[in-house]
Design an enzyme around this catalytic site. Sequence first.
Site, mmCIF file in Angstrom:
data_model
loop_
_atom_site.group_PDB
_atom_site.id
_atom_site.type_symbol
_atom_site.label_atom_id
_atom_site.label_comp_id
_atom_site.label_asym_id
_atom_site.label_seq_id
_atom_site.Cartn_x
_atom_site.Cartn_y
_atom_site.Cartn_z
ATOM 1 N N ASP A 110 0.888 -0.991 -0.094
ATOM 2 C CA ASP A 110 -0.059 0.008 0.077
ATOM 3 C C ASP A 110 0.848 1.169 -0.176
ATOM 4 O OD1 ASP A 110 1.150 -0.650 2.447
ATOM 5 O OD2 ASP A 110 -0.949 -0.562 3.551
ATOM 6 N N ASN A 157 -7.515 -2.373 14.240
ATOM 7 C CA ASN A 157 -8.911 -2.784 13.889
ATOM 8 C C ASN A 157 -8.782 -4.027 13.099
ATOM 9 O OD1 ASN A 157 -7.595 -1.793 11.498
ATOM 10 N ND2 ASN A 157 -9.188 -0.083 11.381
ATOM 11 N N HIS A 165 -6.946 -4.574 10.198
ATOM 12 C CA HIS A 165 -6.664 -4.261 8.639
ATOM 13 C C HIS A 165 -5.243 -5.088 8.427
ATOM 14 C CE1 HIS A 165 -4.626 -0.071 9.667
ATOM 15 N NE2 HIS A 165 -3.600 -1.082 9.281
ATOM 16 N N GLU A 222 -9.553 -2.102 5.109
ATOM 17 C CA GLU A 222 -10.115 -1.638 6.352
ATOM 18 C C GLU A 222 -11.158 -2.496 6.598
ATOM 19 O OE1 GLU A 222 -8.546 0.074 8.597
ATOM 20 O OE2 GLU A 222 -8.377 2.244 7.979
HETATM 21 C C1 GLP Z 1 -0.041 0.610 8.532
HETATM 22 C C2 GLP Z 1 -0.015 -0.497 7.449
HETATM 23 C C3 GLP Z 1 -0.017 -1.948 7.772
HETATM 24 C C4 GLP Z 1 0.316 -2.153 9.010
HETATM 25 C C5 GLP Z 1 -0.107 -1.369 10.133
HETATM 26 C C6 GLP Z 1 0.503 -1.585 11.352
HETATM 27 O O1 GLP Z 1 -1.650 0.968 8.731
HETATM 28 N N1 GLP Z 1 -0.739 0.001 6.311
HETATM 29 O O2 GLP Z 1 0.460 -2.568 6.554
HETATM 30 O O3 GLP Z 1 0.200 -3.677 9.192
HETATM 31 O O4 GLP Z 1 0.093 -0.072 9.745
HETATM 32 O O5 GLP Z 1 1.406 -1.017 11.702
HETATM 33 P P1 GLP Z 1 2.234 -1.031 13.228
HETATM 34 O O6 GLP Z 1 3.100 -2.421 12.719
HETATM 35 O O7 GLP Z 1 2.981 -0.151 13.097
HETATM 36 O O8 GLP Z 1 1.304 -1.544 14.310
#
Ligand code: GLP
Length: 244
Positions: free
Chosen positions: A67, A136, A138, A143
């Site tokens: 993404d 959440n 995702h 989402e």
């Molecule tokens: C972002 C990314 C996700 C990732 C998520 C969790 O939203 N788009 O791919 O898994 O963050 O991030 P973290 O590992 O910092 O909790």
Amino acid sequence: MKIIESPDYAHMSRKAANIISAQVILKPTSVLGLATGSTPIGAYRQLIGWYNKGDIDFSAVRTVNLDEYVGLGPSDEQSYAHFMRVHFFDGVNIDLKNTHIPNGLEPDARAECQRYDSVLRSLGRIDLQLLGLGHNGHIGFNEPADCFTKGTHLTELSSTTVEANRRFFEDVSQVPRFAYTMGICDIMQARRVVMVVSGASKARIVRDAFFGPVTPRVPASILQLHRDFTLVADREALSLVERE
Ligand code: GLP
């Protein structure tokens, strides 16, 4: 679903890096699906360490990222394109021409999603998809919603995601509200999926996603149906699972 329980973040990162490095050693031309967020940083650091020791060669590897924020380009420090260079690509001998990330500067969402879908098609199936987990549920930026979305799409970030990501920006008003993300079908078609999760703040969503019903309201729950899914998580992230 396989679960690898780690005592801490460092161990979790090493285990995930072990699996990725085995993949690259066994198939040097692997297509790796890559993730951003803070959780995979330790695994990337470990892979760079092994590369520096001469243990892994990334020269023939191809990568595709999940993404990118809409409105941010590679020169923007908060973009995922920038993140990948800083945390991984600049540390190994990967050919940047073989790395792919959605173009956050393309305003025409339809055109960008079609372009990225054709990139995915041209690469063939992803050999190993690395994932993090949003609070959440995702994955990528898929989402919670009423249904799963198959291919690359424009997504509006939920308020919890905006809140979770504000730590990377000076001010919450600077957090992008939209992103381009690979779809659920792209992720599910990967031959192998490895997810890294760390910390007590993820314990509830780990329980809901992998021990609750499969539902688009918790997008990661679909991974319960994947034939080769490995969850690499530390004890804190698994704490509610263990209790039950
Ligand atoms: C972002 C990314 C996700 C990732 C998520 C969790 O939203 N788009 O791919 O898994 O963050 O991030 P973290 O590992 O910092 O909790």
